[in-house]
Design a protein around this motif. Structure first.
Motif, PDB file in Angstrom:
ATOM      1  N   ALA A  92       1.016  -1.261  -0.022  1.00 19.11           N
ATOM      2  CA  ALA A  92       0.150  -0.215  -0.305  1.00 19.11           C
ATOM      3  C   ALA A  92       0.785   1.292  -0.037  1.00 19.11           C
ATOM      4  CB  ALA A  92      -0.948   0.167   1.188  1.00 19.11           C
ATOM      5  N   LEU A  93       1.784   1.365   0.900  1.00 21.71           N
ATOM      6  CA  LEU A  93       2.671   2.473   1.189  1.00 21.71           C
ATOM      7  C   LEU A  93       3.562   2.586  -0.215  1.00 21.71           C
ATOM      8  CD1 LEU A  93       4.272   2.128   4.417  1.00 21.71           C
ATOM      9  CD2 LEU A  93       2.425   3.679   3.813  1.00 21.71           C
ATOM     10  N   ASN A  96       1.414   4.023  -3.086  1.00 24.20           N
ATOM     11  CA  ASN A  96       1.290   5.413  -3.161  1.00 24.20           C
ATOM     12  C   ASN A  96       2.463   6.315  -3.915  1.00 24.20           C
ATOM     13  OD1 ASN A  96      -1.021   5.364  -1.534  1.00 24.20           O
ATOM     14  ND2 ASN A  96       0.168   5.648   0.359  1.00 24.20           N
ATOM     15  N   TYR A  97       3.515   5.767  -3.638  1.00 26.92           N
ATOM     16  CA  TYR A  97       4.632   6.228  -4.714  1.00 26.92           C
ATOM     17  C   TYR A  97       4.098   6.460  -6.215  1.00 26.92           C
ATOM     18  CZ  TYR A  97       8.965   6.617  -7.192  1.00 26.92           C
ATOM     19  OH  TYR A  97      10.006   6.828  -8.025  1.00 26.92           O
ATOM     20  N   PHE A  98       3.565   5.254  -6.667  1.00 25.69           N
ATOM     21  CA  PHE A  98       3.329   5.400  -8.157  1.00 25.69           C
ATOM     22  C   PHE A  98       2.028   6.214  -8.509  1.00 25.69           C
ATOM     23  CE2 PHE A  98       5.894   1.751  -7.659  1.00 25.69           C
ATOM     24  CZ  PHE A  98       6.984   2.004  -8.521  1.00 25.69           C
ATOM     25  N   TYR A  99       1.365   6.720  -7.378  1.00 28.43           N
ATOM     26  CA  TYR A  99      -0.059   7.260  -7.582  1.00 28.43           C
ATOM     27  C   TYR A  99      -0.026   8.504  -8.687  1.00 28.43           C
ATOM     28  CZ  TYR A  99      -4.502   9.465  -6.680  1.00 28.43           C
ATOM     29  OH  TYR A  99      -5.637  10.323  -6.817  1.00 28.43           O
ATOM     30  N   ARG A 251      -4.925   5.135  -7.399  1.00 27.16           N
ATOM     31  CA  ARG A 251      -5.488   5.202  -6.012  1.00 27.16           C
ATOM     32  C   ARG A 251      -4.423   5.005  -4.855  1.00 27.16           C
ATOM     33  NH1 ARG A 251      -6.769  -0.680  -5.242  1.00 27.16           N
ATOM     34  NH2 ARG A 251      -8.179   0.049  -3.625  1.00 27.16           N
ATOM     35  N   PHE A 252      -4.772   5.554  -3.896  1.00 20.91           N
ATOM     36  CA  PHE A 252      -3.857   5.323  -2.674  1.00 20.91           C
ATOM     37  C   PHE A 252      -4.069   4.203  -2.013  1.00 20.91           C
ATOM     38  CE2 PHE A 252      -3.548   9.939  -3.461  1.00 20.91           C
ATOM     39  CZ  PHE A 252      -2.195   9.939  -3.412  1.00 20.91           C
ATOM     40  N   ILE A 253      -3.071   3.927  -0.891  1.00 18.84           N
ATOM     41  CA  ILE A 253      -3.388   2.876   0.027  1.00 18.84           C
ATOM     42  C   ILE A 253      -2.786   2.951   1.443  1.00 18.84           C
ATOM     43  CG2 ILE A 253      -2.839   0.205   0.437  1.00 18.84           C
ATOM     44  CD1 ILE A 253      -1.969  -0.015  -2.206  1.00 18.84           C
ATOM     45  N   ALA A 254      -2.886   3.677   2.467  1.00 25.56           N
ATOM     46  CA  ALA A 254      -2.192   3.420   3.486  1.00 25.56           C
ATOM     47  C   ALA A 254      -2.796   3.576   4.877  1.00 25.56           C
ATOM     48  CB  ALA A 254      -0.902   4.311   3.544  1.00 25.56           C
TER      49      ALA A 254
END
Lengths: 255, 255
Positions: A92-93, A96-99, A251-254
């Motif tokens: 998930a973290l 986010n980097y690739f969002y 999308r994000f994930i964290a």
DNA sequence: TAAGATTTGTTCGTATGTATC
DNA sequence: GGATACATACGAACAAATCTT
């Protein structure tokens, strides 16, 4: 553990108190060689140790919690504990980097084509009967051709689970994570978007034959064969996706 | 963005308020398509919107800050802003995942051997003169054989920077991150431990020739050659490391 | 079942620090 | 330098969760 890089490099000295406390706790965990599940000092103790207010200490704990480094429980026997970062959270973290970056399906397949055959080859002859049986059990989910778009999607998710499980069976955590991460991204994509909505009997059959050949090669320990079959499988899947130049990972994930 | 998976799956409904606020803000960012640098509501506004206290809101912001999703500035015109997760932070967060897992140098090289040749091949004929010049400039750092352990270490770090830069030049952010991450880990390892302390003239020469051949292949656009040279280079490096079965990634990294 | 103890979770009011104008 | 607009930090009290008896 590694230091969290400051967002602004020039702000070295004026890092906020919660940030400094979080770093101090990380250092403390490393220096004492604490293991997952080990207890950290309670809020009250930290307040005294650092000479800071409760709110500041709590913000520091949230910083660590978001990274998966600590978990907290209320009640007697509760407190903060060293946490092991789960694969899900790490995925998930990283997602986010690739969002805000453009990652195409082709990009993912360029990496899969390089990594998955390598994994297959390294696993040839190393899997237990139970592991092989589990893989075959997953394959049962697409033993018959899909009759609808929804079924097609479910089958595709199942086949991605096949790859994710395979990556778990290796003893290379780094390789396993990378492959599992890509399977996760493709799974999310499959679920969210209307990808893979056109059942195609021919492709279904060829994909299934690939996996049957792969299982056989893994069982007999034929590394070269496992490598070649997986490579064909990946290339076929890529050409299947080639049309889909959709944006990925929006999308994000964290925590 | 992706939802942060709860540490304990059964605790679905009873997530703490900061956690729920953080998720709500993430959803809000996604739904409104906010971009890095865009302003988020100020503390006061969030307090009113969510009907929660300042402390709770602040803890939520720390959760997001640790993930690199928001940055905050004090003073007039300050506030919280959507942040772009940097490569450094993503690397740091991911390194934490491997902290409690055993990743050997061999594990890293198994992945490098699969990925780096793929990158080299995909870059053949695609680099600008400026990029090629930058790579050659890095190579100048090890134009002469090392005369001490310290010099050897510096040269090794420089050669890892060569690979990291190369991974930046591709247009596949996923592949670039994976390769850059491994270079980062090896760099940290080189700096922290006494790895690579034995200057070896023969290996230095062979490694340098590899990179010279690689540059040439990249310049002329010979993808097959670039692939082969990089593969040889990686295999040589692996055998060099083979002795070093040290544990890796024994540190954390995050904000 | 219920009460008490322990520990984190949350609130409110106030004061301080910091960057911009 | 002073006023302004923000985040940052503190302290005391109360709430909620959970373990023990």
């Amino acid at each position: 553990m590694a230091e969290t890089p400051p967002a602004d490099p020039k702000s070295r000295g004026r890092r906020s108190r919660p940030l400094r406390v979080a770093d101090a706790i990380k250092d403390w965990v490393v220096e004492h060689g604490l293991q997952p599940g080990d207890r950290l000092p309670g809020e009250a103790e930290l307040i005294e140790q650092f000479g800071m207010s409760k709110g500041t200490i709590r913000e520091a704990m949230r910083l660590l919690q978001a990274q998966g480094l600590v978990e907290t429980k209320t009640g007697p026997g509760g407190g903060s504990f060293v946490g092991e970062v789960t694969r899900e959270r790490a995925s998930a973290l990283l997602a986010n980097y690739f969002y805000f970056r453009d990652v195409s399906i082709n990009d993912i397949y360029q990496v899969r084509i390089a990594l998955e055959p390598e994994l297959a080859a390294s696993l040839a002859g190393k899997l237990t009967d139970a592991q092989l049986a589990e893989l075959e059990a997953i394959m049962e989910h697409y033993a018959e051709p899909a009759r609808s778009a929804e079924e097609e999607r479910q089958q595709h998710v199942a086949s991605l689970r096949f790859h994710a499980r395979l990556s778990d069976f290796g003893n290379n955590a780094l390789l396993g994570f990378f492959i599992g991460f890509m399977a996760q991204i493709l799974t999310d994509l499959t679920v969210y978007k209307q990808l893979y909505t056109a059942p195609n009997h021919d492709l279904w059959q060829r994909g299934r034959l690939h996996q049957i050949d792969l299982i056989a090669a893994l069982r007999t320990g034929d590394a070269a064969k496992a490598h070649a079959v997986m490579r064909s499988h990946m290339e076929m899947a890529q050409s299947l996706m080639d049309i889909q130049e959709a944006e990925v990972m929006k999308r994000f994930i964290a925590e």
